[in-house]
Design a protein around this motif. Structure first.
Motif, short mmCIF file in Angstrom:
data_model
loop_
_atom_site.label_atom_id
_atom_site.label_comp_id
_atom_site.label_asym_id
_atom_site.label_seq_id
_atom_site.Cartn_x
_atom_site.Cartn_y
_atom_site.Cartn_z
N UNK A 1 0.83 -1.18 0.00
CA UNK A 1 0.00 0.00 0.00
C UNK A 1 0.87 1.25 0.00
N UNK A 2 0.34 2.32 -0.59
CA UNK A 2 1.02 3.60 -0.51
C UNK A 2 1.09 4.07 0.94
N UNK A 3 2.07 4.92 1.19
CA UNK A 3 2.21 5.43 2.56
C UNK A 3 0.96 6.19 3.01
N UNK A 4 0.38 6.97 2.10
CA UNK A 4 -0.81 7.74 2.46
C UNK A 4 -1.98 6.81 2.78
N UNK A 5 -2.10 5.73 2.00
CA UNK A 5 -3.18 4.78 2.26
C UNK A 5 -2.96 4.07 3.59
N UNK A 6 -1.72 3.70 3.85
CA UNK A 6 -1.40 3.06 5.13
C UNK A 6 -1.69 4.00 6.29
N UNK B 1 -5.10 5.68 10.83
CA UNK B 1 -5.94 6.65 11.53
C UNK B 1 -7.36 6.12 11.74
N UNK B 2 -7.87 5.37 10.76
CA UNK B 2 -9.19 4.77 10.91
C UNK B 2 -9.20 3.76 12.05
N UNK B 3 -8.14 2.96 12.14
CA UNK B 3 -8.03 1.99 13.24
C UNK B 3 -7.87 2.72 14.57
N UNK B 4 -7.09 3.80 14.56
CA UNK B 4 -6.89 4.58 15.79
C UNK B 4 -8.23 5.12 16.30
N UNK B 5 -9.08 5.60 15.39
CA UNK B 5 -10.39 6.10 15.82
C UNK B 5 -11.22 4.98 16.43
N UNK B 6 -11.17 3.80 15.82
CA UNK B 6 -11.91 2.67 16.38
C UNK B 6 -11.40 2.33 17.78
N UNK B 7 -10.09 2.38 17.98
CA UNK B 7 -9.51 2.09 19.29
C UNK B 7 -9.95 3.14 20.31
N UNK B 8 -9.97 4.41 19.90
CA UNK B 8 -10.41 5.49 20.81
C UNK B 8 -11.85 5.22 21.27
N UNK B 9 -12.71 4.82 20.34
CA UNK B 9 -14.10 4.52 20.71
C UNK B 9 -14.17 3.30 21.63
N UNK B 10 -13.34 2.30 21.36
CA UNK B 10 -13.34 1.09 22.20
C UNK B 10 -12.84 1.38 23.61
N UNK B 11 -12.01 2.39 23.76
CA UNK B 11 -11.53 2.78 25.08
C UNK B 11 -12.52 3.73 25.77
N UNK B 12 -13.12 4.63 25.00
CA UNK B 12 -13.91 5.71 25.58
C UNK B 12 -15.32 5.31 25.95
N UNK B 13 -15.96 4.42 25.17
CA UNK B 13 -17.39 4.19 25.31
C UNK B 13 -17.80 3.04 26.22
N UNK C 1 -18.35 4.14 12.91
CA UNK C 1 -18.70 4.27 11.50
C UNK C 1 -18.99 5.72 11.13
N UNK C 2 -19.57 6.48 12.04
CA UNK C 2 -19.83 7.89 11.74
C UNK C 2 -18.51 8.63 11.52
N UNK C 3 -17.48 8.29 12.29
CA UNK C 3 -16.17 8.89 12.08
C UNK C 3 -15.58 8.51 10.74
N UNK C 4 -15.72 7.24 10.35
CA UNK C 4 -15.22 6.81 9.05
C UNK C 4 -15.98 7.50 7.91
N UNK C 5 -17.27 7.66 8.07
CA UNK C 5 -18.08 8.31 7.03
C UNK C 5 -17.69 9.79 6.92
N UNK C 6 -17.40 10.44 8.05
CA UNK C 6 -16.94 11.83 8.01
C UNK C 6 -15.64 11.94 7.21
N UNK C 7 -14.72 10.99 7.42
CA UNK C 7 -13.46 10.99 6.66
C UNK C 7 -13.73 10.79 5.17
#
Length: 756
Positions: A105-110, A115-127, A206-212
């Motif tokens: 994968x390109x660096x930007x895609x990686x 970042x998408x995984x990081x957001x999922x982790x933040x939700x898994x910790x926060x909620x 998913x709302x965060x991913x859709x915003x991106x």
């Protein structure tokens, strides 16, 4: 012993892929069939983004219209069918070697995936609930999520419109406003067989991913970013984690008053919430912003005759219509602000003689109203039914309120109280000075993005050609001028709502809180484009004919000097602090005696963690013995009512004492009558504090004493189970009915009884 933290995390991870039923498969199928925006010719990454983008504009309105006629037993299989078709098409394409999955994968895609995984982790910790031994701490966002969990549970039971989960006077009372999001996430919730709360938590991811995805598609297909679109997308995703300078007033409040706020945003009465805060508390509002912006992208292309065939333009206009209709049901506040922008944009096209575009706007707006007719009818309902009150009584005279009113934004009451009172109490000072004081408030609220707006204004208004929007001989320059004007109108519309309008529906000014997201989105796009280097296709065409000076002004990237770097750092720290407090505030209320009127649970001192765990165990026990369709009633619990709603998957007869949540649908008079019958169960012999009940003539009877009285009333009202806590007066009655019935769950503070 059950670990509720792990249980929540596994529930979220279990339901997370099922959201592909509503946010990926439908958009992929429609994109493949219609080839909208050249879907078939796009790479795998852009097809993924377009699939999410098409889904968020189509599925909210489609699912809610279908659910008005069919139950979830029909709509869920339809979503499965689309998913099977999408999976089958992908498999056939892979077999025919029409596309390949890149091993590197390109660096930007990686970076984007990271970042998408990081957001999922933040939700898994926060909620999820945080379990520490025999104590259990929910997120401080329970102040909103408790109510929203009840909405999701109702949608999972009954489709659209969902029943008001807080009111059951013997029959279902339908919800009346922004329920589209809950009907949508009921589909993956039912398909995965999880608790409503897990589906609600996963929807924030998913709302965060859709915003991106919306930011990426907006950057490319409207704003015109081409050569650094991947970098721009990554920057936009990273900037979601940056907010204003809110940490500074929070520090000042702590140093002066030793106040610790559960939510960083409440230092300002009319807050500008961070993206992370909005995604965790109110993901449906962010989804509405995404639907509006993507709807406008389709509307923009529907008006471009030189680029699309007539058939494609009709399809694009249809998608725009669906997007705006979807947004209206996701968040009426965001859609109101965006409607102001569309009105301003229509005036812009009239001035520049874009009459065809104005006609397109009118046609699209007309069909949006037709698609939303049922929802708009629900929205105008009031909490009184014909025959509920005598003619001439205050209840009978109740009329629908105006949605909003003009009103200059208030100064934050937590800062400089002497100055604030001096301004508000003096008419002349209020008129002359308050607007000037709001400028530094906006700087604190927007932080880095305030600087983005200043820089964008310098770049846009310096360059020639912005007044040449009607010059048909210069299409590239015309596009640049149109895009500049429209983006500034978006910013102005969002700021107008934030600064000059007030909601009249509830005490909180949600119209300002959520309508400003339109401005926040365009600032996010500008910031991403500036940092990445906003070299657009239209710019390339124009600058090839312009002087080197213009080319340099157009293509220079954002210089992150000490000021921009400081604002970015403080904005990131502010978001991090906010996440930390949302996660640990209730733990701090136990450990350090933090209290907050917004979070009444904190008033239990060091007992909340233990009480909360007992309450969740009580509902978990009921989940094993009751069907989802059961009716469960708890008492008037001013400190625990949100926790009850948070852990319950059941319909309540009276879920928000003392008004039954009739703002969401139902009759106040019937609510008062129901209160009079339910209150004696829990030892309440006087009307609980609340709205004026003079018109209802309610007579409260003495506390019910015997088990036979309870069984009889439960049969009459249709109650399947009761939950009593130490907050209820009947708990402390030595000869009360709780001592005569065998509980299915009992602890030091909570007991659950079935009425069988």
């Amino acid at each position: 012993m059950t670990n509720f933290t792990l249980l929540d995390i596994f529930g979220i991870l279990h339901v997370l892929p099922f959201f592909a039923l509503i946010f990926l498969a439908p958009g992929y199928c429609l994109g493949r069939v219609s080839n909208v925006l050249g879907f078939r010719q796009r790479g795998a990454a852009e097809q993924w983004l377009l699939s999410m983008g098409i889904s968020i504009v189509v599925m909210p309105i489609a699912l809610n219209l279908l659910s008005r006629w069919f139950s979830l037993s029909v709509t869920v299989p339809l979503c499965w069918l689309l998913t099977v078709v999408a999976a089958g098409d992908l498999f056939l394409r892979w077999r025919r070697s029409r596309f390949s999955i890149a091993l590197s994968l390109r660096r930007s895609t990686t970076a984007a995936i990271g970042l998408a995984i990081l957001w999922a982790v933040i939700c898994l910790v926060s909620l999820p609930d945080l379990q520490l031994g025999h104590r259990l701490y929910s997120t401080a966002a329970v102040a909103d999520l408790g109510v929203r969990n009840a909405f999701v549970a109702s949608a999972m039971r009954g489709g659209a419109p969902p029943a008001n989960p807080f009111f059951f006077p013997g029959s279902i009372v339908k919800l009346r406003y922004y329920y589209y999001w809950y009907v949508m996430i009921a589909v993956p919730g039912v398909a995965a067989g999880v608790q409503p709360r897990a589906a609600l938590f996963a929807s924030s991811i998913w709302s965060g991913w859709i915003l991106a995805a919306a930011a990426a598609l907006f950057l490319k297909h409207f704003y015109g970013l081409r050569r650094r679109i991947r970098a721009g997308t990554v920057v936009a995703m990273a900037l979601v984690g940056v907010t204003g300078l809110d940490i500074l007033p929070i520090i000042l409040l702590y140093l002066k008053y030793r106040i610790v706020l559960s939510d960083m945003e409440v230092w300002d009465t009319d807050q500008v919430a961070s993206w992370t805060n909005s995604l965790l508390w109110v993901p449906h509002h962010v989804a509405a912003t995404s639907a509006c912006m993507l709807g406008f992208v389709f509307l923009w292309h529907a008006g471009r005759r030189s680029e699309h065939t007539a058939r494609q333009r009709v399809l694009l206009a249809t998608l725009a219509t669906l997007g705006f209709a979807s947004a209206a049901g996701l968040s009426v506040y965001v859609t109101f602000a965006f409607a102001l922008f569309l009105f301003a944009a229509a005036l812009f096209w009239l001035v520049t003689r874009g009459f065809n575009t104005v006609g397109l706007y009118i046609v699209v707006g007309t069909f949006v109203l037709l698609l939303s007719a049922g929802y708009l009818h629900d929205l105008r309902a009031v909490g009184i039914h014909e025959g509920d009150a005598a003619p001439g009584s205050p209840a009978a005279q109740q009329q629908p309120r105006l949605f909003a009113t003009l009103g200059l934004r208030q100064l934050p009451p937590t800062l400089m109280p002497v100055l604030r009172h001096a301004v508000h109490d003096n008419k002349l000072a209020n008129i002359l000075l308050r607007p000037f004081f709001l400028v530094p408030v906006m700087f604190v609220e927007f932080g880095f993005f305030f600087l983005v707006a200043v820089r964008q204004s310098r770049r846009d208004w310096r360059q020639p050609g912005i007044h040449a929007t009607a010059n048909q001989a210069a299409p590239a320059r015309r596009d640049i001028g149109d895009i500049r004007w429209l983006t500034w109108l978006m910013l102005a519309s969002g700021l107008w709502v934030a600064l000059m309008m007030r909601s009249t529906v509830i005490a909180n000014n949600d119209l300002s809180f959520r309508g400003v997201e339109i401005a926040q989105f365009i600032l996010l796009v500008w910031g991403a484009a500036q940092i990445a280097g906003d070299r657009s296709e239209a710019h390339d065409l124009e600058t090839s004919k312009e002087t080197p000076r213009l080319t340099e002004a157009t293509h220079t990237r954002f210089h992150i000097g000490w000021l921009a770097g400081s604002l970015l750092f403080v904005g990131g720290i502010s978001s991090a602090y906010q996440l930390l407090m949302l996660r640990f505030y209730l733990f701090g209320s136990d450990r350090y005696n933090w209290t907050n009127p917004v979070i009444p649970q904190s008033e239990f001192g060091d007992r909340f963690g233990a009480i909360n765990k007992e309450l969740r165990e009580a509902y978990a026990t009921l989940d094993h013995v009751l069907p989802r369709s059961a009716k469960v009633q708890f008492g008037a619990a001013p400190k625990l009512d949100l926790q009850h709603l948070y852990y319950s998957r059941y319909q309540e007869l009276e879920g928000i004492f003392p008004d039954c949540g009739t703002a969401f649908g139902g009759s106040e008079t019937k609510c008062f009558q129901l209160d009079a019958r339910i209150a004696p169960i829990f030892g309440i012999t006087e009307p609980p504090p609340g709205p004026d009940r003079s018109a209802s003539k309610v007579i409260y009877v003495p506390t019910l004493k015997t088990a036979s009285d309870i069984y009889s009333l439960c049969r009459d009202l249709g109650i399947d189970a009761l939950i009593v806590t130490g907050e209820d007066p009947v708990w402390n009655e030595p000869n009360g009915w709780p001592h005569q019935m065998k509980p299915v769950f009992a602890s030091d503070f909570v007991a659950a009884y079935t009425c069988r």
